[in-house]
Scaffold this motif. Structure first.
Motif, short mmCIF file in Angstrom:
data_model
loop_
_atom_site.label_atom_id
_atom_site.label_comp_id
_atom_site.label_asym_id
_atom_site.label_seq_id
_atom_site.Cartn_x
_atom_site.Cartn_y
_atom_site.Cartn_z
N LYS A 1 29.44 14.72 7.34
CA LYS A 1 28.10 14.47 6.82
C LYS A 1 28.05 14.74 5.32
N GLU A 2 28.85 15.69 4.89
CA GLU A 2 28.88 16.05 3.47
C GLU A 2 29.58 14.95 2.66
N ARG A 3 29.14 14.78 1.45
CA ARG A 3 29.75 13.80 0.54
C ARG A 3 30.74 14.47 -0.40
N PHE A 4 31.77 13.73 -0.72
CA PHE A 4 32.79 14.18 -1.66
C PHE A 4 33.09 13.02 -2.60
N ALA A 5 32.80 13.20 -3.89
CA ALA A 5 32.97 12.13 -4.88
C ALA A 5 32.23 10.86 -4.43
N ASP A 6 31.02 11.06 -3.92
CA ASP A 6 30.13 9.99 -3.49
C ASP A 6 30.64 9.27 -2.23
#
Length: 364
Positions: free
Chosen positions: A121-126
């Motif tokens: 669910k979390e974003r990483f580098a969009d």
């Protein structure tokens, strides 16, 4: 010179000619890749899907031939040798030169793949991270036939003509029988768990663009034996396979997609064969209708590096395939169903046939 009494015993010499191995070369003339295609109706996958997902894929492969280095049916060189005869001095043994055996390989495989995926669910580098476990179970049948014209025997001129004729007849019969026996030894059926795949990637989804960049490692969990006969596993070696996939929606109803794959293999610890590294390109285009997504797709996989320690030589595999797919949504269970078909159009050192697949993907 009395030889007539020895002639009925001459069948003992007919196992003397060199053998060929129709199976377990080039890791059974295949690569660790889904030739039914991995691009489909998911081109229009909804945005924002996260959490756990399950997948089930049923694949049927119908192999109608195995091709050689020229793209035609497989052939194998049989080295020449000497025919030992009972009750004759070695100086009178006949010899024969190299010959060629024609090998016909056919078969089928039914495979069921169970997949479990997780999208953060979390974003990483969009984007989001995605992880996948893919476990196959398969039943495989393979059949080989071999034929060839027995080479002419070269004799010492002191051997009488009737002796030569009798031995030549027996040699020709047993030559054909010996080839077919080895083909029969390589034929059969097997079932069990295949090679497990673990994948991790970065997923970027926007209104008109989807990008997946990652890599997978394939583990040799499937049963494999270096002896003749079919195997569920591809071999006792590991494959590291980075890939990049991009999809673009030209309109809300039309999408195009492409995937580039690169694969590095370790050495097979059972037979010391190292299958050469390879690369693949897959393309797809889909049109979204009220009933679902209809599209065309194609792929090409090709070794760019020779095999090492392969009895068939360099054996660079090449396979070009084309087909169609259809995807629809089952509202009752909120899952996507894709049916796809792919047929081999050209191949070298590869299994050549048709590939059909039905798969379902559902987020929980």
């Amino acid at each position: 010179m009395k030889t007539a009494k020895a002639l009925p015993m001459t069948m003992a010499f007919l196992t003397a000619f060199a053998t060929w191995t129709p199976a377990n070369a080039s890791e059974d003339f295949q690569l660790r890749y889904n030739l039914a295609g991995s691009l489909g109706g998911e081109l229009f996958a909804p945005m924002g899907q996260t959490g756990w997902a399950g997948g089930l894929a049923a694949t049927y492969m119908d192999i109608n031939k195995v091709t050689g280095n020229d793209g035609n049916s497989l052939t194998r060189s049989v080295p020449g040798g000497t025919v030992p005869l009972p009750n004759l001095p070695q100086a009178l043994y006949p010899t024969y030169g190299d010959s060629t055996a024609q090998i016909s390989g056919t078969g089928s495989m039914k495979q069921l793949n169970l997949g479990l995926a997780y999208v953060t669910k979390e974003r990483f580098a969009d984007g989001r991270f995605a992880f996948l476990l893919n476990l196959p179970f398969a039943k495989k049948i393979q059949n080989f036939d071999a034929s060839g014209i027995a080479p002419a025997l070269t004799w010492n001129p002191v051997v009488p003509a009737p002796v030569r004729a009798m031995v030549a007849t027996g040699f020709s019969t047993q030559y054909a029988a010996g080839l077919q026996k080895q083909a029969d030894d390589a034929s059969g059926q097997v079932s069990g768990i295949g090679d497990t795949e673990l994948q991790a990637g970065w997923l970027y989804v926007r209104d008109r663009m989807r990008v997946l960049a990652g890599a997978s490692i394939v583990l040799p969990t499937g049963k494999y034996s270096p002896s003749s006969g079919p195997d569920i596993g591809y071999g006792n070696y590991y494959t590291f396979r980075p890939a990049f996939q991009a999809t673009y929606l030209l309109t809300p109803e039309v999408a195009i997609s492409g995937k580039v794959t690169w694969a590095v293999n370790t050495r097979n610890r059972d037979n010391q064969l190292r299958s050469g590294n390879w690369a693949g390109v897959e393309l797809a285009a889909g049109y979204k209708t009220p009933l679902g997504v209809l599209g065309i797709h194609g792929l090409r996989v090709q070794q760019y590096q020779d095999d090492s320690n392969n009895p068939w030589g360099n054996s660079r595999l090449r396979s070009t395939n084309a087909g169609i797919f259809f995807t629809t949504k089952l509202e009752a269970i909120n899952a996507a169903i894709t049916a796809q078909y792919m047929a081999t159009t050209m191949s070298r050192n590869s299994k050549h046939g048709d590939f059909s697949q039905l798969r379902m993907i559902k987020f929980f």
